[in-house]
Motif scaffolding. Structure first.
Motif, PDB file in Angstrom:
ATOM      1  N   GLU A  61     -27.506 -26.895 -11.463  1.00 31.64           N
ATOM      2  CA  GLU A  61     -27.400 -28.249 -10.917  1.00 31.64           C
ATOM      3  C   GLU A  61     -28.166 -28.387  -9.607  1.00 31.64           C
ATOM      4  N   CYS A  62     -28.179 -27.326  -8.808  1.00 34.47           N
ATOM      5  CA  CYS A  62     -28.833 -27.400  -7.500  1.00 34.47           C
ATOM      6  C   CYS A  62     -30.351 -27.522  -7.607  1.00 34.47           C
ATOM      7  N   LYS A  63     -30.919 -27.260  -8.777  1.00 33.55           N
ATOM      8  CA  LYS A  63     -32.373 -27.347  -8.958  1.00 33.55           C
ATOM      9  C   LYS A  63     -32.792 -28.530  -9.824  1.00 33.55           C
ATOM     10  N   ALA A  64     -31.838 -29.258 -10.362  1.00 33.32           N
ATOM     11  CA  ALA A  64     -32.170 -30.354 -11.272  1.00 33.32           C
ATOM     12  C   ALA A  64     -32.986 -31.442 -10.572  1.00 33.32           C
ATOM     13  N   GLY A  65     -32.610 -31.775  -9.353  1.00 31.91           N
ATOM     14  CA  GLY A  65     -33.329 -32.807  -8.612  1.00 31.91           C
ATOM     15  C   GLY A  65     -34.781 -32.446  -8.383  1.00 31.91           C
ATOM     16  N   ARG A  66     -35.032 -31.173  -8.152  1.00 36.88           N
ATOM     17  CA  ARG A  66     -36.404 -30.721  -7.920  1.00 36.88           C
ATOM     18  C   ARG A  66     -37.264 -30.957  -9.158  1.00 36.88           C
ATOM     19  N   LEU A  67     -36.713 -30.675 -10.323  1.00 35.83           N
ATOM     20  CA  LEU A  67     -37.475 -30.867 -11.549  1.00 35.83           C
ATOM     21  C   LEU A  67     -37.591 -32.344 -11.917  1.00 35.83           C
ATOM     22  N   LEU A  68     -36.576 -33.124 -11.618  1.00 32.60           N
ATOM     23  CA  LEU A  68     -36.668 -34.560 -11.881  1.00 32.60           C
ATOM     24  C   LEU A  68     -37.784 -35.201 -11.072  1.00 32.60           C
ATOM     25  N   SER A  69     -37.975 -34.728  -9.855  1.00 28.94           N
ATOM     26  CA  SER A  69     -39.053 -35.274  -9.036  1.00 28.94           C
ATOM     27  C   SER A  69     -40.409 -34.691  -9.421  1.00 28.94           C
ATOM     28  N   ARG A  70     -40.392 -33.570 -10.115  1.00 30.31           N
ATOM     29  CA  ARG A  70     -41.642 -32.902 -10.491  1.00 30.31           C
ATOM     30  C   ARG A  70     -42.256 -33.527 -11.737  1.00 30.31           C
ATOM     31  N   TYR A  71     -41.407 -33.928 -12.684  1.00 26.31           N
ATOM     32  CA  TYR A  71     -41.907 -34.407 -13.971  1.00 26.31           C
ATOM     33  C   TYR A  71     -41.680 -35.910 -14.116  1.00 26.31           C
ATOM     34  N   PRO A  72     -42.752 -36.699 -14.218  1.00 27.73           N
ATOM     35  CA  PRO A  72     -42.598 -38.157 -14.352  1.00 27.73           C
ATOM     36  C   PRO A  72     -41.855 -38.551 -15.620  1.00 27.73           C
ATOM     37  N   TYR A  73     -42.097 -37.818 -16.709  1.00 30.13           N
ATOM     38  CA  TYR A  73     -41.443 -38.094 -17.985  1.00 30.13           C
ATOM     39  C   TYR A  73     -40.824 -36.792 -18.482  1.00 30.13           C
ATOM     40  N   VAL A  74     -39.524 -36.805 -18.690  1.00 32.85           N
ATOM     41  CA  VAL A  74     -38.856 -35.567 -19.090  1.00 32.85           C
ATOM     42  C   VAL A  74     -37.579 -35.898 -19.849  1.00 32.85           C
TER      43      VAL A  74
END
Length: 461
Positions: free
Chosen positions: A94-107
């Protein structure tokens, strides 16, 4: 991953605060026939690639003291681009989910209930205090009254004979004897307990005199004590909560959390784990980045420039398209071996079918560049990085070279990619010897860099 390199892996896992069981040596070793994990160290991180049911998925990178998570993710994405596979990042904490959400425009993100780990406050399992744990206290009291001399102690490499005797007793009263999945799990647990005494594992058991009646094996990862195995003889009523409490008391120092892993969609396990009052069901997000074609491009459009029309390849284009693709002299600067890329013999439809298949799979868009209706070249948008970028290439038939058609077509597709496909970056490259391409790209894009072979360019918005 093997037990021979467990010590190297522990350098990362022992400091890892993701709190999920997958970020541990124990889970990787116990379930390696399912996960097929392989690993490397890069960008100061541990990068783990799994192959589950034939699909490659990556753990989120585990950084060392000077690890660069973004650089490690770059490496994963570049690897997947080269292999032609989607960059799936699984069991993301959970602590890394935000990082990936901001990394990938479509996921596409999933969080399946069955995957979640049961995570408890260490003090709760150590003390079983309060009304909600009255059931556990009652079971422990009944166990203690019936077996007052039962005691807990650590297990090590000198206890293998005792552990083997336990397994014989356990199998004699095994309640899931006809359950193949449970039997397989039992075999894996037995293999793991053979490593009791290894420095990366903590093992302990409850004894009735000299008889081992319950055992557990765990691993400390950051602030979490991850319980890999808990087994007890069912004939000893109340031994399970007694073991849980004793183990937490013996090995929980320095840990805030105890992770008792997931429930594998087993009704009995789920009921039992919930009865112990988890502080949280830790999510394990699965990130499947998508490229922009999937969302914004249902069909290859027609683009118009001052002199050209760019549109999808048609059956009628096959002879001219084959001639373009097979022009070896012209394509020495293309940077890709079209024939070698087929992986099989060349037929009349080979290149046309590849272009169609790539678009159907939303991996590339091949535009026919037309002058007065005739195909004179192609522009290809491909290598979507799932982060808002793609690469653009263009080639023009030698009979039409030197008239600016390549620049015109290239600029049209780049503009379409940025403003209709909603990319944020289009990149391109050319061989250093290819002065014509260098001139064309310099007129359309900004030079980004170079290496021994290529000049690199990009256009961003």
């Amino acid at each position: 991953m093997t037990k021979q390199n467990a010590a190297k892996l522990r350098k990362y896992y022992e400091r890892c605060n993701y709190g999920l069981c997958e970020y541990s040596v124990g889970t990787k070793l116990m379930w390696r026939s399912t996960l097929h994990p392989t690993w490397t160290e890069a960008a100061g991180c541990l990068i783990v690639r799994n192959c589950i049911d034939g699909q490659v998925v990556f753990d989120y990178p585990v950084p060392g003291p000077e690890g660069d998570e973004d650089a490690a993710l770059d490496l994963i994405e570049n690897y997947c681009l080269e292999e032609g596979i989607p960059p799936v990042i699984s069991v993301v904490p959970e602590c890394k989910a935000g990082r990936l959400l901001s990394r990938y425009p479509y996921v596409h993100v999933s969080d399946v209930r069955t995957w979640r780990d049961y995570v408890y406050y260490r003090e709760d399992l150590q003390l079983f205090a309060g009304r909600r744990y009255s059931g556990q206290r009652n079971h422990i009291n009944k166990f203690r009254s019936k077996w007052p001399d039962a005691a807990f102690r650590p297990l090590g490499k000198d206890d293998q004979a005792i552990i083997e005797a336990f397994w014989q007793d356990y199998e004699a009263e095994f309640p899931k004897g006809d359950n193949a999945k449970a039997r397989d799990e039992l075999k894996l647990a037995q293999k793991m307990l053979a490593m009791a005494g290894k420095p990366w594992f903590l093992a302990g058991g409850m004894f009735d005199g000299d008889k081992l009646i319950a055992l557990s094996l765990a691993e400390k990862c950051g602030e979490t004590l991850i319980i890999h195995i808990e087994k007890a003889l069912y004939s000893y009523t109340g031994v399970y909560p007694t073991l849980v409490q004793a183990f937490a008391d013996a090995f929980g120092d320095g840990c805030q959390w105890i992770n008792r892993e997931d429930d594998a969609a087993d009704r009995g396990l789920r009921t039992s784990k919930l009865q112990y009052g988890p502080a949280k069901l830790a999510p394990k997000y699965r990130f499947e980045p998508q490229n922009e074609l999937l969302t914004h491009v249902k069909a290859i459009p027609e683009l118009k420039t001052e002199r050209l029309t760019l549109s999808a390849l048609t059956e009628a284009d096959i002879p001219a398209y084959n001639a373009l693709v097979l022009d070896g002299e012209r394509n020495r600067w293309w940077g890709y071996d079209d024939v070698g890329g087929l992986g099989g013999p060349v037929t009349e439809r080979s290149f046309f079918d590849v272009a169609n298949r790539d678009f159907e799979n939303r991996q590339a868009v091949n535009f026919a560049v037309r002058l007065d209706g005739a195909l004179i070249g192609e522009a290809v948008l491909y290598r979507f990085d799932c982060r808002g970028g793609a690469e653009l290439g263009c080639r023009i038939d030698s009979a039409y070279a030197g008239q600016g058609y390549g620049t015109e077509a290239f600029r049209a597709v780049a503009e379409w990619a940025l403003y209709k496909v909603h990319l944020s970056r289009v990149v391109a490259k050319c061989f250093k010897e290819n002065q014509a391409s260098y001139k064309m790209l310099s007129s359309c894009m900004r030079k980004k860099g170079e290496d021994e072979t290529f000049f690199y360019f990009e256009k961003v918005v």
